[in-house]
Structures are given as structure tokens and as C-alpha cells.
Design an enzyme around this catalytic site. Structure first.
Site, short mmCIF file in Angstrom:
data_model
loop_
_atom_site.label_atom_id
_atom_site.label_comp_id
_atom_site.label_asym_id
_atom_site.label_seq_id
_atom_site.Cartn_x
_atom_site.Cartn_y
_atom_site.Cartn_z
N GLY A 213 0.84 -1.21 0.00
CA GLY A 213 0.00 0.00 0.00
C GLY A 213 0.86 1.24 0.00
O GLY A 213 2.06 1.18 -0.26
N ASN A 214 0.25 2.39 0.26
CA ASN A 214 1.01 3.64 0.36
C ASN A 214 0.39 4.53 1.43
O ASN A 214 -0.62 4.18 2.03
CB ASN A 214 1.09 4.33 -1.01
CG ASN A 214 -0.28 4.66 -1.56
OD1 ASN A 214 -1.01 5.44 -0.99
ND2 ASN A 214 -0.64 4.01 -2.67
#
Ligand code: CTP
Length: 408
Positions: A213-214
Site C-alpha cells: 500500500g502507500n
């Protein structure tokens, strides 16, 4: 909380009828005042038994209208003129009795008289015991009000004054505030415009418990969806996993992966006037997504990654065949050569505007409420904005979007 442009200096009349949930209307009034609205409160006799007029007066800094003082106040305020000048009237809580009076045009107290004189939207928040709510008479009255364009919010399910549980609880002040904002927005200039906004980060599954993810919080995209909705636009918000509250009145599409976001965006833009891609979409995903949790071993682990589809490039490919799509706005999250990289993305992705932000600075980019952006248009002109709240940045981007839609 900062003022809300849509509500700034707007006349909102809040009518309170007799119900225990009248205490929640105090919080609603406080929220409206903080947003910049001028709030006049009308209490029925029964409502004044639950909450003292002074409580509302102290919050709104305006005289509160009660039955007892209405004759005196009539000369000063005039209930008909109050109803006429209201940009919005909210009746919360609205008892079954008041709903019946409103449905049939009764004007037997200050509140119902004001409602009858009101020419702008009316929002009601019913609150009553479940049996009264379920009664066909109440349902028929609600039907009449809805057909007349009255916005009905709630009631919610939960604990009721009688101690029982069921449907009939007045909606929470925050939801009523959001609904009031939405009701006000329906007369704004963008009512015939459909805007697709993407927000948040995508998650690319490695196995059933892990993902790549980020740091995107979704705040910028949500602020854009709210700002477009405030102008009256019909908004579709396609977002990755986020903890943010839903934007009232906006079509909410929750996705996880870049692939799902791509499919949702392509479908939504086929029938939209504009797209704003604020989402931080993963550029790579694991080549395989195992059905079972990967067990650890003592060996080094290698993860093979493959490219995801670039959503904006896919939209650009179809753009010639989509006459309705008039404006596409992208973002460029950069840590160096901000303007040069953003200009390059703008032309590669056939954008009308790109919002470049330096995500390596502490007061800009992921998770924070502020942003420092540079807007670059298709002629290459760069407009560097100062440090602003994301909500303010969103307002400016929507101003630019309106210009692009008009132009194209
Ligand atoms: N974007 C997209 N599809 C992707 C990745 C990004 O549509 N698979 C969009 C983003 O929503 C944003 C714009 O492209 O509006 C630029 O995203 P950014 O991450 O800054 O750039 P990339 O094109 O991914 O390039 P790089 O990561 O090399 O900077």
C-alpha cells in the site's frame, strides 16, 4: 472548524419540536454557526420544556423565537419574513404531529407558520417511537412531504426515549449538518454536471493477510468530492480503503486494488463530464496473489511485481470516443523536479490540468490537512499556490474545473 463557503452568511431557520432529542439540535446549531451560517431558532412550547431558549440563544447570538414571546417578537422579526428569507429550514426533531401538520399545510404555531412561508428547501429529521413511525398515517405524511421536495433525514435505529430499541431515533447532528449542506448545494451552478473523483491509496494483495500500500489518506480526494458536491455537481467518489467519513449525497464506490479502481473509473467516466484522479494508485502489484497465507522460512523472500494499468492513460485512450468527458485533472506526487515531471505527466496522460505537489515536505502531501500545490494547465502555464488547507485547495481546483468544462 473553518467556515464553509456554501453556508457562509446564509440564513438557516432551525425549528425544534418537543422530543428528547432536542438536545442534539443544540450541537447541530453550534456546527452551523461555526460553518458561518446565521441561525434563527424557533422552539415550540413542547421543545422549550426539553431545552431552554437561552441555550440556543447563547450559541446562535440571535433571539430565539418561542410561542410565549411570539406576539412581542412578531413586530421585531415577523415569522412570515423569517420564513421568506430562510435559505434553508431544518426541523429537528420533527415529531409525528408536526410532520402531519406540515404535510397538510397547517399554520397553527410559529414553527409551522414559518415553514409554510418558506420558499427554499426544507429538511426534516423525524424522531418518534417505532410504532408511530410505522403507522401508515405517518408514512403517508412523509410521502407527501417527499413528493413536495422536502428532504427527510433518518430516523436512525437504536435506543429510544421509552427505553425500547428500534427505528425512530433522530439522526446525529453531524449527519444532519452534512445533509443540510447537501440540500443547500442543489441550487448551485454545477447541478447538471457529473464529476468522478478518485481518492486514497490502493492495496495490492500479496496473500489473504498482506498487501502493498502507500501513505495516501484520501483527504485531498474527499475534499474535492465535497467541494464539487457543494457546487451542486453529481459526484461519484471511487476510493481505496480509508477511515474518512462518507461524503453526504455522493455516490460512494469502495475498491481495494488498482485493477478494481481502473474498472470502476472507466465505467463511471463513460457517463461523466469530468474526472479528477487524486488517488495514489499502485504502479506495481504482486505477480501472484496466493490463496493461503505465506508461511515464513529462513530463506530470503523475493516478491515478483508486475505493472498495473495506468488509469489516466486508459481514460486518455478512450477520450476521443467520449464526447461528454470535457475535463480530466490528474495529480503528480513528486519529490524532485516538481514542475518538469508534472508537465511531462500532463502531456503523456492527455490532461487538461495537473496538480503537482511535493510529497517530501512535512506540511504538504500525505495525511496532513494542508497542501502546497502548483497547478499546471495544458498550455504549460504553472500557478504556484501558497500553503493552504486541503479544503481550500479543493475549492480552487473546482473553480478551475468549472472553467475547463465551460471552455470545452
Ligand atoms: N495514476 C493512474 N494510474 C496509475 C498510477 C497513477 O491513473 N496506475 C494517476 C494518479 O492518480 C495521478 C497521476 O496518475 O493523478 C500521476 O500519478 P503519480 O503517482 O504522480 O505518477 P505516475 O504516473 O505513477 O509516475 P511516477 O510514479 O513514475 O512518478
Amino acid at each position: 472548524m473553518k467556515a464553509v463557503r456554501l453556508l457562509l452568511d446564509k440564513n438557516i431557520v432551525v425549528g425544534v419540536t418537543g422530543g428528547i432529542s432536542a438536545y442534539k439540535t443544540v450541537a447541530l446549531c453550534s456546527r452551523l454557526v461555526k460553518a458561518g451560517a446565521l441561525v434563527d431558532v424557533i422552539l415550540t412550547d413542547a421543545a422549550a420544556e426539553f431545552v431552554r431558549p437561552l441555550t440556543f440563544q447563547a450559541l446562535t447570538h440571535r433571539p430565539v423565537i418561542t410561542e410565549m414571546f411570539s406576539l412581542l417578537q412578531e413586530t421585531e422579526i415577523g415569522h412570515v419574513s423569517l420564513g421568506k428569507r430562510a435559505d434553508l429550514m431544518i426541523i429537528a426533531p420533527a415529531t409525528a404531529n408536526t410532520l402531519a401538520k406540515l404535510a397538510h399545510g397547517f399554520a397553527d404555531n410559529m414553527l409551522t407558520t414559518t415553514a409554510l412561508a418558506c420558499r427554499n428547501p426544507i429538511l426534516v429529521a423525524p424522531a418518534m417511537e417505532t410504532a408511530m413511525w410505522d403507522n401508515p398515517a405517518t408514512r403517508a405524511n412523509l410521502q407527501i412531504l417527499r413528493q413536495r421536495g422536502v428532504c427527510v433525514v433518518g430516523p436512525a435505529e437504536g435506543h429510544l426515549a421509552s427505553g425500547a430499541s428500534g427505528t425512530g431515533r433522530m439522526s446525529e447532528p453531524e449527519e444532519l449538518f452534512r445533509a443540510a449542506r447537501w440540500a443547500m448545494s442543489r441550487r448551485q451552478p454545477m447541478t447538471d454536471v457529473r464529476v468522478v473523483v478518485s481518492a486514497g491509496g490502493t492495496q495490492e494483495a500479496i496473500d489473504p493477510v498482506r498487501f502493498i500500500g502507500n501513505h495516501s489518506s484520501g483527504k485531498m480526494g474527499y475534499a474535492l468530492a465535497q467541494a464539487a458536491s457543494d457546487r451542486g455537481a453529481d459526484v461519484v467518489l471511487i476510493h481505496g480503503p480509508t477511515s474518512l467519513a462518507k461524503v453526504y449525497g455522493v455516490e460512494d464506490v469502495a475498491v481495494e486494488s488498482a485493477e478494481k479502481m481502473c474498472a470502476a473509473v472507466l465505467e463511471a467516466v463513460s457517463d461523466a463530464d469530468a474526472l479528477i484522479m487524486a488517488a495514489a494508485v499502485a504502479d506495481y502489484r504482486p505477480a501472484t496473489n496466493t490463496a493461503h497465507k505465506i508461511k515464513k522460512s529462513d530463506r530470503t523472500m523475493n516478491l515478483n511485481l508486475v505493472r498495473t494499468q495506468d488509469i489516466l492513460s486508459a481514460v486518455a485512450k478512450n477520450r476521443d470516443g467520449n464526447n461528454r468527458l470535457k475535463a480530466v485533472i490528474g495529480f503528480a506526487a513528486e519529490t524532485e523536479s516538481l514542475v518538469a515531471n508534472a508537465r511531462d505527466k500532463l502531456s503523456r496522460k492527455r490532461l487538461d490540468l495537473i496538480v503537482a505537489n511535493n510529497v517530501s515536505s512535512d506540511d504538504s502531501g500525505f495525511s496532513v490537512d494542508t497542501n502546497r500545490v502548483t497547478l499546471i494547465d495544458s498550455a504549460g502555464k504553472a500557478d504556484e499556490l501558497p500553503l493552504l488547507q486541503k479544503q481550500e485547495v479543493a475549492e480552487i481546483i473546482i473553480d478551475r474545473l468549472m472553467g475547463l468544462i465551460k471552455r470545452n
